[in-house]
Design a protein around this motif. Sequence first.
Motif, PDB file in Angstrom:
ATOM      1  N   ASP A 101      -9.222  16.881  -7.130  1.00 30.13           N
ATOM      2  CA  ASP A 101      -9.427  16.253  -5.699  1.00 30.13           C
ATOM      3  C   ASP A 101     -10.384  15.042  -5.745  1.00 30.13           C
ATOM      4  OD1 ASP A 101      -9.015  16.275  -2.814  1.00 30.13           O
ATOM      5  OD2 ASP A 101     -10.619  17.671  -2.732  1.00 30.13           O
ATOM      6  N   LEU A 102      -9.963  14.455  -6.522  1.00 30.74           N
ATOM      7  CA  LEU A 102     -11.149  13.089  -6.457  1.00 30.74           C
ATOM      8  C   LEU A 102     -10.464  11.782  -5.954  1.00 30.74           C
ATOM      9  CD1 LEU A 102     -12.344  13.470 -10.310  1.00 30.74           C
ATOM     10  CD2 LEU A 102     -13.525  14.160  -8.064  1.00 30.74           C
ATOM     11  N   LEU A 103      -9.265  11.890  -5.545  1.00 25.86           N
ATOM     12  CA  LEU A 103      -8.691  10.573  -4.999  1.00 25.86           C
ATOM     13  C   LEU A 103      -8.418  10.731  -3.406  1.00 25.86           C
ATOM     14  CD1 LEU A 103      -6.191   9.996  -7.730  1.00 25.86           C
ATOM     15  CD2 LEU A 103      -8.479   8.838  -7.626  1.00 25.86           C
ATOM     16  N   ILE A 104      -8.327   9.469  -2.738  1.00 26.60           N
ATOM     17  CA  ILE A 104      -7.948   9.306  -1.376  1.00 26.60           C
ATOM     18  C   ILE A 104      -6.451   8.868  -1.401  1.00 26.60           C
ATOM     19  CG2 ILE A 104      -8.372   8.091   0.722  1.00 26.60           C
ATOM     20  CD1 ILE A 104     -11.517   8.127   0.111  1.00 26.60           C
ATOM     21  N   PRO A 105      -5.718   9.516  -0.277  1.00 24.95           N
ATOM     22  CA  PRO A 105      -4.441   9.031  -0.269  1.00 24.95           C
ATOM     23  C   PRO A 105      -4.352   7.579   0.191  1.00 24.95           C
ATOM     24  CG  PRO A 105      -4.557  11.303   0.557  1.00 24.95           C
ATOM     25  CD  PRO A 105      -5.881  10.567   0.188  1.00 24.95           C
ATOM     26  N   LEU A 106      -3.227   6.806  -0.233  1.00 23.85           N
ATOM     27  CA  LEU A 106      -3.186   5.482   0.002  1.00 23.85           C
ATOM     28  C   LEU A 106      -2.672   5.262   1.444  1.00 23.85           C
ATOM     29  CD1 LEU A 106      -2.371   3.755  -3.212  1.00 23.85           C
ATOM     30  CD2 LEU A 106      -4.554   3.947  -2.244  1.00 23.85           C
ATOM     31  N   ASP A 107      -3.095   4.424   2.203  1.00 22.83           N
ATOM     32  CA  ASP A 107      -2.314   3.729   3.583  1.00 22.83           C
ATOM     33  C   ASP A 107      -1.170   2.652   3.347  1.00 22.83           C
ATOM     34  OD1 ASP A 107      -1.163   3.235   5.885  1.00 22.83           O
ATOM     35  OD2 ASP A 107      -3.362   2.973   7.068  1.00 22.83           O
ATOM     36  N   HIS A 108       0.036   2.900   2.860  1.00 19.08           N
ATOM     37  CA  HIS A 108       1.019   1.855   2.575  1.00 19.08           C
ATOM     38  C   HIS A 108       1.123   0.557   3.524  1.00 19.08           C
ATOM     39  CE1 HIS A 108       3.010   4.389  -0.782  1.00 19.08           C
ATOM     40  NE2 HIS A 108       1.623   4.465  -0.817  1.00 19.08           N
ATOM     41  N   SER A 109       0.728   1.211   4.835  1.00 17.73           N
ATOM     42  CA  SER A 109       0.846   0.051   5.879  1.00 17.73           C
ATOM     43  C   SER A 109      -0.181  -0.817   5.759  1.00 17.73           C
ATOM     44  CB  SER A 109       0.827   0.656   7.072  1.00 17.73           C
ATOM     45  OG  SER A 109      -0.696   1.282   7.427  1.00 17.73           O
ATOM     46  N   MET A 114       3.026  -4.695  -1.671  1.00 20.57           N
ATOM     47  CA  MET A 114       3.829  -3.591  -2.414  1.00 20.57           C
ATOM     48  C   MET A 114       5.342  -4.107  -2.528  1.00 20.57           C
ATOM     49  SD  MET A 114       2.651   0.176  -1.467  1.00 20.57           S
ATOM     50  CE  MET A 114       3.802   0.872  -2.812  1.00 20.57           C
ATOM     51  N   LYS A 115       5.599  -4.852  -1.668  1.00 26.35           N
ATOM     52  CA  LYS A 115       7.163  -4.999  -1.570  1.00 26.35           C
ATOM     53  C   LYS A 115       7.251  -6.110  -2.977  1.00 26.35           C
ATOM     54  CE  LYS A 115       6.285  -9.417   1.224  1.00 26.35           C
ATOM     55  NZ  LYS A 115       6.524 -10.183   2.616  1.00 26.35           N
ATOM     56  N   HIS A 116       6.323  -6.720  -3.659  1.00 30.88           N
ATOM     57  CA  HIS A 116       6.580  -7.788  -4.783  1.00 30.88           C
ATOM     58  C   HIS A 116       6.672  -6.794  -6.037  1.00 30.88           C
ATOM     59  CE1 HIS A 116       5.889 -10.853  -2.328  1.00 30.88           C
ATOM     60  NE2 HIS A 116       4.634 -10.515  -1.928  1.00 30.88           N
ATOM     61  N   LEU A 117       6.429  -5.463  -6.127  1.00 28.31           N
ATOM     62  CA  LEU A 117       6.514  -4.643  -7.092  1.00 28.31           C
ATOM     63  C   LEU A 117       7.744  -4.210  -7.571  1.00 28.31           C
ATOM     64  CD1 LEU A 117       3.416  -2.208  -6.725  1.00 28.31           C
ATOM     65  CD2 LEU A 117       3.682  -4.113  -8.131  1.00 28.31           C
ATOM     66  N   ASP A 118       8.148  -4.317  -8.846  1.00 27.84           N
ATOM     67  CA  ASP A 118       9.421  -3.909  -9.525  1.00 27.84           C
ATOM     68  C   ASP A 118       9.519  -2.353  -9.294  1.00 27.84           C
ATOM     69  OD1 ASP A 118      11.160  -3.015 -11.264  1.00 27.84           O
ATOM     70  OD2 ASP A 118      10.837  -4.131 -12.996  1.00 27.84           O
ATOM     71  N   TYR A 132      -1.280   8.304  -4.310  1.00 25.43           N
ATOM     72  CA  TYR A 132      -2.593   7.950  -4.451  1.00 25.43           C
ATOM     73  C   TYR A 132      -2.818   6.532  -5.557  1.00 25.43           C
ATOM     74  CZ  TYR A 132      -3.321  12.661  -3.237  1.00 25.43           C
ATOM     75  OH  TYR A 132      -3.311  13.677  -2.721  1.00 25.43           O
ATOM     76  N   SER A 133      -1.635   6.108  -6.040  1.00 25.38           N
ATOM     77  CA  SER A 133      -2.063   5.021  -7.013  1.00 25.38           C
ATOM     78  C   SER A 133      -1.033   3.739  -6.823  1.00 25.38           C
ATOM     79  CB  SER A 133      -1.706   5.485  -8.278  1.00 25.38           C
ATOM     80  OG  SER A 133      -0.631   5.992  -8.717  1.00 25.38           O
ATOM     81  N   ILE A 134      -1.423   2.662  -7.376  1.00 25.69           N
ATOM     82  CA  ILE A 134      -0.561   1.403  -7.209  1.00 25.69           C
ATOM     83  C   ILE A 134      -0.765   0.711  -8.745  1.00 25.69           C
ATOM     84  CG2 ILE A 134      -0.200  -0.773  -6.327  1.00 25.69           C
ATOM     85  CD1 ILE A 134       0.548   1.167  -4.404  1.00 25.69           C
ATOM     86  N   PRO A 135       0.330   0.526  -9.160  1.00 27.60           N
ATOM     87  CA  PRO A 135       0.460   0.110 -10.710  1.00 27.60           C
ATOM     88  C   PRO A 135      -0.371  -1.211 -10.656  1.00 27.60           C
ATOM     89  CG  PRO A 135       2.870  -0.093  -9.748  1.00 27.60           C
ATOM     90  CD  PRO A 135       1.580   0.354  -8.891  1.00 27.60           C
ATOM     91  N   PHE A 136      -0.856  -1.435 -11.834  1.00 27.23           N
ATOM     92  CA  PHE A 136      -1.783  -2.623 -12.198  1.00 27.23           C
ATOM     93  C   PHE A 136      -1.484  -3.472 -13.209  1.00 27.23           C
ATOM     94  CE2 PHE A 136      -6.255  -4.722 -13.510  1.00 27.23           C
ATOM     95  CZ  PHE A 136      -6.380  -5.267 -12.361  1.00 27.23           C
ATOM     96  N   PHE A 137      -1.385  -2.947 -14.444  1.00 27.50           N
ATOM     97  CA  PHE A 137      -0.817  -3.467 -15.604  1.00 27.50           C
ATOM     98  C   PHE A 137      -0.110  -2.363 -16.289  1.00 27.50           C
ATOM     99  CE2 PHE A 137      -4.410  -6.773 -15.933  1.00 27.50           C
ATOM    100  CZ  PHE A 137      -3.546  -7.870 -15.568  1.00 27.50           C
ATOM    101  N   TRP A 138       0.980  -2.688 -17.142  1.00 27.59           N
ATOM    102  CA  TRP A 138       1.629  -1.552 -18.113  1.00 27.59           C
ATOM    103  C   TRP A 138       1.718  -2.248 -19.501  1.00 27.59           C
ATOM    104  CZ3 TRP A 138       6.511  -2.551 -20.073  1.00 27.59           C
ATOM    105  CH2 TRP A 138       7.320  -3.513 -19.593  1.00 27.59           C
ATOM    106  N   PHE A 285      -4.797  -7.626  -2.353  1.00 26.73           N
ATOM    107  CA  PHE A 285      -4.913  -9.020  -2.863  1.00 26.73           C
ATOM    108  C   PHE A 285      -4.443  -9.130  -4.151  1.00 26.73           C
ATOM    109  CE2 PHE A 285      -8.023 -11.541  -5.157  1.00 26.73           C
ATOM    110  CZ  PHE A 285      -7.837 -12.836  -4.927  1.00 26.73           C
ATOM    111  N   MET A 286      -4.667  -7.981  -4.879  1.00 23.94           N
ATOM    112  CA  MET A 286      -4.256  -8.147  -6.232  1.00 23.94           C
ATOM    113  C   MET A 286      -2.706  -7.791  -6.425  1.00 23.94           C
ATOM    114  SD  MET A 286      -6.822  -8.381  -7.854  1.00 23.94           S
ATOM    115  CE  MET A 286      -6.294  -8.492  -9.481  1.00 23.94           C
ATOM    116  N   LEU A 287      -2.037  -7.675  -5.520  1.00 26.16           N
ATOM    117  CA  LEU A 287      -0.741  -7.420  -5.519  1.00 26.16           C
ATOM    118  C   LEU A 287       0.128  -8.684  -4.979  1.00 26.16           C
ATOM    119  CD1 LEU A 287       0.049  -3.961  -3.861  1.00 26.16           C
ATOM    120  CD2 LEU A 287       0.283  -4.488  -6.349  1.00 26.16           C
ATOM    121  N   ASP A 288      -0.794  -9.728  -4.665  1.00 30.40           N
ATOM    122  CA  ASP A 288      -0.216 -11.011  -4.147  1.00 30.40           C
ATOM    123  C   ASP A 288       0.634 -11.665  -5.612  1.00 30.40           C
ATOM    124  OD1 ASP A 288      -0.658 -14.201  -4.230  1.00 30.40           O
ATOM    125  OD2 ASP A 288      -0.227 -13.539  -2.157  1.00 30.40           O
ATOM    126  N   PRO A 289       1.838 -12.156  -5.465  1.00 33.52           N
ATOM    127  CA  PRO A 289       2.206 -12.685  -6.875  1.00 33.52           C
ATOM    128  C   PRO A 289       1.299 -13.683  -7.352  1.00 33.52           C
ATOM    129  CG  PRO A 289       3.933 -12.559  -5.100  1.00 33.52           C
ATOM    130  CD  PRO A 289       2.629 -11.974  -4.423  1.00 33.52           C
TER     131      PRO A 289
END
Length: 358
Positions: A101-109, A114-118, A132-138, A285-289
């Motif tokens: 219980d260490l994370l806050i749910p994300l508000d996708h609105s 996020m529309k730019h993510l594969d 709870y998470s959004i991909p950053f690097f892989w 901001f980090m999700l901007d292409p």
Amino acid sequence: MKDIVRAALAVLIASALLIWANSELGKSAGNAGADTITVYNWGEYIDPDLLKQFTEETGIRVVYETFDSNEAMMTKIQQGGTSYDIAVPSEYMIEKMRENDLLIPLDHSKLPNMKHLDPYFLDLAFDPGNEYSIPFFWGTLGIVFNPELLDGDYDFNSWEDLWDPALNQKVILVDSAREVIGMGLNVLGYSLNSTSVRELDEASAKLSGLAPNVKAIIGDEITQMMQQNEATVALTWSGQALDMMSENESLDYAVPEEGSNLWFDNMVIPKTAANIDGAHQFINFMLDPEVAAQNADYVGYSTPNADALDLMDPEIVNDERFYPDEEAREHLEVYRNLGPEMLGDYNERFLKFKMEMN
């Protein structure tokens, strides 16, 4: 009357001092209000110019701190001494942080970018629906090597190549239990998430046979050693390999065909967050292409941002060593949270293996 006035003044002064002390304490904990966010990330994992750009665009100042392991990051967040608004854990650690219980749910609105993510990198088992998470690097785990320093024709398409007696004292391993024990499991055709005692015993025995070939088990020093031709072969991550190769054109990188690790680092908002709205602004901001492309160019790891790929060097994004296609990814596995008891077993086996180096 004078005594009453003095007493009142003393109370006012004491109150003012308490208010000031609390304010300073909040600032030192990374909680300076709506105009500040505190980001907790891996070292050298973001272009500093992007932090300045984010502040210029939003007016939100970024306090930036780094960690060197998922475990260190989680421990710091559990302690609660700092109001971290953003953290960047790996996939298996997200499972563990959710359980605690260490994370806050994300508000996708609040995350239209996020529309730019594969879609391939969304809705994965460690966080269904990206609650709870959004991909950053892989990236991948593989072998970086210098053909010019090797006697023989090696391509390292198999983990078994590392066990070649001709590589005596030529192999460097990363100082990480999951990676090394996982390699021992993969070379035998087992899952790197195995909890079978029999399979782990076999992997441990197999790794013992690798000991004569191991020159060192180290951390970030691998990069410099490979760049300066002080080492020949190393177990490492894809982005680190690309960084080495950018400085030493003699180097090559391969992901063995038996299988390996496919990892994801992800942006989350910890329960410690003091500026949840600012945290959402930073993620978006980090999700901007353009931002994602600039950051991937700077860091070297693979971006999950599909639209950012169009803005990057085609030679990089078309290189399947660093952007393997979906067919190649089928041979790769994501680390799962194995629980404290099994992780302890992995760590004990790794420690025993390291002692064999002495």
